[in-house]
Design a protein around this motif. Structure first.
Motif, mmCIF file in Angstrom:
data_model
loop_
_atom_site.group_PDB
_atom_site.id
_atom_site.type_symbol
_atom_site.label_atom_id
_atom_site.label_comp_id
_atom_site.label_asym_id
_atom_site.label_seq_id
_atom_site.Cartn_x
_atom_site.Cartn_y
_atom_site.Cartn_z
ATOM 1 N N ALA A 180 -81.111 106.757 -27.591
ATOM 2 C CA ALA A 180 -79.797 106.216 -27.231
ATOM 3 C C ALA A 180 -78.683 107.175 -27.660
ATOM 4 C CB ALA A 180 -79.604 104.836 -27.874
ATOM 5 N N THR A 181 -78.838 107.778 -28.838
ATOM 6 C CA THR A 181 -77.837 108.737 -29.308
ATOM 7 C C THR A 181 -77.763 109.928 -28.343
ATOM 8 O OG1 THR A 181 -78.183 108.064 -31.599
ATOM 9 C CG2 THR A 181 -77.164 110.222 -31.242
ATOM 10 N N ALA A 182 -78.909 110.391 -27.924
ATOM 11 C CA ALA A 182 -78.938 111.522 -26.983
ATOM 12 C C ALA A 182 -78.260 111.157 -25.660
ATOM 13 C CB ALA A 182 -80.382 111.955 -26.739
ATOM 14 N N LYS A 183 -78.300 109.891 -25.317
ATOM 15 C CA LYS A 183 -77.687 109.448 -24.051
ATOM 16 C C LYS A 183 -76.228 109.065 -24.242
ATOM 17 C CE LYS A 183 -81.955 108.022 -21.811
ATOM 18 N NZ LYS A 183 -82.869 108.560 -22.857
ATOM 19 N N GLY A 184 -75.713 109.253 -25.474
ATOM 20 C CA GLY A 184 -74.280 109.070 -25.679
ATOM 21 C C GLY A 184 -73.845 107.846 -26.474
ATOM 22 N N MET A 185 -74.798 107.124 -27.087
ATOM 23 C CA MET A 185 -74.408 105.956 -27.883
ATOM 24 C C MET A 185 -73.487 106.395 -29.027
ATOM 25 S SD MET A 185 -76.799 103.173 -29.949
ATOM 26 C CE MET A 185 -77.500 104.419 -31.055
ATOM 27 N N THR A 186 -72.328 105.761 -29.145
ATOM 28 C CA THR A 186 -71.394 106.082 -30.221
ATOM 29 C C THR A 186 -71.701 105.222 -31.454
ATOM 30 O OG1 THR A 186 -69.843 104.356 -29.573
ATOM 31 C CG2 THR A 186 -69.610 106.492 -28.481
ATOM 32 N N PRO A 187 -71.194 105.610 -32.627
ATOM 33 C CA PRO A 187 -71.375 104.759 -33.815
ATOM 34 C C PRO A 187 -70.825 103.343 -33.594
ATOM 35 C CG PRO A 187 -70.647 106.930 -34.482
ATOM 36 C CD PRO A 187 -70.564 106.912 -32.972
ATOM 37 N N ALA A 188 -69.727 103.221 -32.873
ATOM 38 C CA ALA A 188 -69.166 101.889 -32.635
ATOM 39 C C ALA A 188 -70.101 101.053 -31.752
ATOM 40 C CB ALA A 188 -67.786 102.004 -31.983
ATOM 41 N N GLN A 189 -70.726 101.696 -30.777
ATOM 42 C CA GLN A 189 -71.678 100.965 -29.933
ATOM 43 C C GLN A 189 -72.908 100.578 -30.738
ATOM 44 O OE1 GLN A 189 -71.927 103.955 -26.800
ATOM 45 N NE2 GLN A 189 -70.851 102.594 -25.384
ATOM 46 N N HIS A 190 -73.357 101.485 -31.594
ATOM 47 C CA HIS A 190 -74.495 101.187 -32.452
ATOM 48 C C HIS A 190 -74.200 99.979 -33.339
ATOM 49 C CE1 HIS A 190 -77.257 102.430 -35.995
ATOM 50 N NE2 HIS A 190 -77.885 101.642 -35.164
ATOM 51 N N ALA A 191 -73.007 99.960 -33.913
ATOM 52 C CA ALA A 191 -72.627 98.847 -34.784
ATOM 53 C C ALA A 191 -72.618 97.523 -34.010
ATOM 54 C CB ALA A 191 -71.259 99.105 -35.403
ATOM 55 N N GLU A 192 -72.115 97.556 -32.794
ATOM 56 C CA GLU A 192 -72.087 96.314 -31.999
ATOM 57 C C GLU A 192 -73.489 95.899 -31.557
ATOM 58 O OE1 GLU A 192 -69.165 96.050 -28.940
ATOM 59 O OE2 GLU A 192 -67.522 96.673 -30.245
ATOM 60 N N LEU A 193 -74.307 96.891 -31.253
ATOM 61 C CA LEU A 193 -75.703 96.592 -30.902
ATOM 62 C C LEU A 193 -76.367 95.799 -32.030
ATOM 63 C CD1 LEU A 193 -78.413 97.047 -29.355
ATOM 64 C CD2 LEU A 193 -78.588 99.233 -30.552
ATOM 65 N N LEU A 194 -76.234 96.303 -33.255
ATOM 66 C CA LEU A 194 -76.870 95.619 -34.387
ATOM 67 C C LEU A 194 -76.272 94.235 -34.611
ATOM 68 C CD1 LEU A 194 -77.518 98.360 -37.065
ATOM 69 C CD2 LEU A 194 -78.849 97.689 -35.072
ATOM 70 N N ALA A 195 -74.971 94.122 -34.400
ATOM 71 C CA ALA A 195 -74.328 92.815 -34.596
ATOM 72 C C ALA A 195 -74.887 91.790 -33.612
ATOM 73 C CB ALA A 195 -72.815 92.948 -34.443
ATOM 74 N N VAL A 196 -75.085 92.207 -32.359
ATOM 75 C CA VAL A 196 -75.641 91.277 -31.360
ATOM 76 C C VAL A 196 -77.091 90.936 -31.687
ATOM 77 C CG1 VAL A 196 -76.175 90.911 -28.930
ATOM 78 C CG2 VAL A 196 -74.065 92.105 -29.573
ATOM 79 N N ILE A 197 -77.871 91.953 -32.063
ATOM 80 C CA ILE A 197 -79.278 91.704 -32.413
ATOM 81 C C ILE A 197 -79.375 90.709 -33.573
ATOM 82 C CG2 ILE A 197 -81.358 92.756 -33.406
ATOM 83 C CD1 ILE A 197 -80.588 95.360 -31.922
ATOM 84 N N GLY A 198 -78.580 90.941 -34.604
ATOM 85 C CA GLY A 198 -78.617 90.044 -35.761
ATOM 86 C C GLY A 198 -78.201 88.629 -35.396
ATOM 87 N N LEU A 199 -77.105 88.515 -34.679
ATOM 88 C CA LEU A 199 -76.603 87.189 -34.298
ATOM 89 C C LEU A 199 -77.600 86.444 -33.412
ATOM 90 C CD1 LEU A 199 -74.071 85.363 -34.467
ATOM 91 C CD2 LEU A 199 -73.387 86.331 -32.265
ATOM 92 N N ALA A 200 -78.200 87.159 -32.472
ATOM 93 C CA ALA A 200 -79.164 86.511 -31.579
ATOM 94 C C ALA A 200 -80.353 85.978 -32.365
ATOM 95 C CB ALA A 200 -79.630 87.483 -30.502
ATOM 96 N N ASN A 201 -80.806 86.750 -33.351
ATOM 97 C CA ASN A 201 -81.912 86.263 -34.173
ATOM 98 C C ASN A 201 -81.510 85.028 -34.977
ATOM 99 O OD1 ASN A 201 -84.577 87.843 -34.225
ATOM 100 N ND2 ASN A 201 -83.046 89.459 -34.006
ATOM 101 N N GLU A 202 -80.262 84.982 -35.392
ATOM 102 C CA GLU A 202 -79.795 83.810 -36.146
ATOM 103 C C GLU A 202 -79.707 82.575 -35.233
ATOM 104 O OE1 GLU A 202 -75.728 83.992 -37.556
ATOM 105 O OE2 GLU A 202 -76.260 82.849 -39.347
ATOM 106 N N THR A 203 -79.031 82.723 -34.116
ATOM 107 C CA THR A 203 -78.832 81.553 -33.238
ATOM 108 C C THR A 203 -80.140 81.091 -32.608
ATOM 109 O OG1 THR A 203 -78.195 83.008 -31.410
ATOM 110 C CG2 THR A 203 -76.425 82.104 -32.752
ATOM 111 N N ASN A 204 -81.051 82.037 -32.335
ATOM 112 C CA ASN A 204 -82.373 81.637 -31.834
ATOM 113 C C ASN A 204 -83.010 80.593 -32.755
ATOM 114 O OD1 ASN A 204 -84.119 84.460 -30.206
ATOM 115 N ND2 ASN A 204 -82.100 83.671 -29.841
#
Lengths: 131, 131, 131, 131, 131, 131
Positions: free
Chosen positions: C92-116
C-alpha cells in the motif's frame, strides 16, 4: 450433519446418558437440561467427557461463578457463537448479573477487540516491564 | 508499516501527545507509559480518542477493575494478541490476580473455546428458556 | 513443518518455479521476489495456482490497486497475520498510501472489530431496509 | 441477554437517547435510524460513546467514505458478523458501490483469507525490505 | 503472565506432575516431554485434566492418528497458533505425513478459509438436501 | 448485499455459467448444483476461478477425498461458517464418514481450539526438536 442436532430428551435417553443428565441436574440444582447436552448425547463418550470438564472448570474456586460466566461470554462473543452467548448470558443473569454489569461487560469486550487490532497492526513491541 | 511502531518517548512528544500521557499517568497513578500509547502517539487523534474510550470503559463501575482485566484477557487470548495478553496480564497481576485465579481464568477461556466449536458444529438450537 | 519455510532463491529454483518468478517480476515491474513466493516454491503446483489467483484478483479493475491493498490489510489485521500486514503494508505504501490514510485505515479496522462484537452479542435483528 | 435486543423507537426513547438519534439523522441526512443504534439505546452511555467514535472515524478524511465502508465490510466478513455485513453492504451501496466493485471486494477478502493461512502455516520470515 | 511460561523439567517437578509426565512418555513411547506440558505443569490440576482429554481424544479410534493430526493442524492454522502448528506438524511428520500430503493439507486449509468468507459474505441459503 | 444471494438456476443461467455448472456436475457425477455455486454465478469470473481452484485442490491426490472434507470441516467449524459446515458435512457423509468418525472429528476440533488458547495465553516457547 444437521440430523445429529436433534436434542435427545430424558425419556428417550440411554442409561449412560441419563446418568450424566442426572448429575447435571443435581449439580445445578435444577430439573432442566439445556440443548447443548441433549444434542451432545448422540455421542455419550463426548457427553461424559465434556460434562466432567465443565463441572470441574466452572465450579466455584479462586474465581466466583459469575466472573467465570462473564469470561465465558467474552470468549463466545469474540468467536461469534450465538448459542453460547444465549446460554451463558442466561447463566450470568441467573447468577445475578445486572443490566449495568451486562452493559459494562459488552463495553470491555468491544474495546478489547478494537485495541487488539491496533496492537497487532502496529506490531507493538512488548514492554520490558511486562516480561 | 513497522516504522510507525517505534515508541515516542515523553521527551520527544508534542504538547498534544504529552497532555494525553500526563492524563494516563495521573489516572493510573504511575510515572510510566506502556508502548501501546507510545506507538499510537504517531497519530495524536487516535491516541486521544482511544485513551478517552479506555478511561471511560475500564473505570470502576458495576464491574470491578480486576474483573474487567480478566474479560480483556479472555478476548485477547481468543484473538491471539500477544501484546494484549502481556499488558493486560500485567494489569490483572497489579490489581491482585493470584496464580490460582490465573489458572482458572485460562481453564475457562480454553473450555469456552472448545464448547463454542461443538455448539457451532452441531448448529445447536437455542433453548426457549434462553430467549 | 518449519523446514519448508526456507525461501528458494531464483538461482536454486527449478525451471517451473523460475517461470512463475519471471511472471511475478514482469507483472510487478520489479527485479525482486518476496519470501511468500519463495517459500511457496517448495510446492510448485500451489505456487502456480496461488500466483494465478493473486494476479487476477489484485489487477486493476472496478476497484483501484491501492483500495485492494487496504482491504487486504483489513483482513490480515483481523486475522492477526504479521507477515501479511508487513507485506501488504509495504504494498500500500508503494502505491501511495500516506501516513494519514494509514491512520484512518487502522481506525476503521479497530472500530469495525469493536462494533462487530456488539452486533453479535446483542443478536441485532437485520433491518428490513437492509434486505 | 436476548431481551436487551429489542430496538427502542424514537417515540419511546429518553431525552438523552433522542439527542443521539437526532445527531445520527442530521449527520447522515436521513430520517431513519437502523437497529444497531436502537438496540444500543438500552445503554445510553455506550450509545453516546459509540456514536461519537463512529462519527469521528467514518467521516470523510484522508480516505473517502466508500473506501471506509469497504474496509468495514472486509472486517465484518472475516469476523462473520451478519448484521454488520448487511448494514455496511447497504452503506457502501448507498455511497455508490457497483456490483462489479462488490464482486472484486469479495474476491480480495476471500483471497486474503486464503493467503493469510499459508503465511501463518509456513511461518514466513518477514522480508528485510518490509521492515 | 509470561513468567508462568518457563517450562518445569522432570527433575524439578512434584510427584503429581511426574506422574503425568510418566504417563505421557509411556503412552507416546518416548523419553521426551514437549514444552506444552512442562509449561502447563505450573497448574497441576489443568495438566492432569488436559492430558486426560488429549489421551482420550487423540487415541486411535474411528479416525487414524495421522488424520487427527491433520485436523489439529487445520484448526491451529486457522487460529494462527504458532506453537500448535509446530508441535502438531512434528506430530504428523512423525506419523508419516509426506511433503506432498503436507502441501495438499495447506491447499485445503487455504481454500476453505477463502470459500468460508464467500459463503458468509453472501449469506448463502443452506440447501434443503444438506438438512 | 443480500439481493446478490438469490441462487441462479440452470435454466436462467448464461452460457458461460452453464459451462461451469456442467463441469461441476460431470466432475461430481451428479445432476445437482448446490447453492454456493448458484449464488457465486452472479459473478461469472469468480465462479469460474473458484471452481477451478476447488476442482484442483479437492481432487484425489496424496490425501484421499474424505480426509480433505474432514480438514475442510475443521476450518469451517473454527471459522463458524454454517453453510460450509452443512455442505462439507454432507460431502463427508457422501464419501462414507460414519457417525463415530464424525464424533471423533468434533472432539479433535474442540480440543484443538482449547489447547490453542493455552499455548497462546502462556506464550509457549517452541521446542528445539520442532524446528
Amino acid at each position: 450433519m444437521s440430523a445429529a442436532a436433534i436434542p435427545i430428551e430424558y425419556a428417550d435417553a440411554s442409561r449412560e446418558v441419563r446418568a450424566v443428565y442426572d448429575d447435571i441436574m443435581a449439580t445445578r440444582k435444577t430439573d432442566w437440561i439445556n440443548n447443548f447436552w441433549k444434542v451432545l448425547a448422540h455421542d455419550p463418550a463426548t457427553l461424559r467427557r465434556m460434562w466432567a470438564n465443565v463441572k470441574e472448570v466452572m465450579a466455584p474456586g479462586a474465581l466466583d461463578p459469575m466472573t467465570k460466566e462473564l469470561i465465558y461470554i467474552a470468549v463466545s462473543v469474540t468467536n461469534g457463537c450465538r448459542y453460547c452467548i444465549a446460554s451463558h448470558g442466561a447463566g450470568a443473569t441467573a447468577k445475578g448479573m445486572t443490566p449495568a454489569q451486562h452493559a459494562e461487560l459488552l463495553a470491555v469486550i468491544g474495546l478489547a477487540n478494537e485495541t487488539n487490532r491496533f496492537a497487532v497492526a502496529l506490531d507493538m513491541p512488548i514492554d520490558e516491564r511486562f516480561r
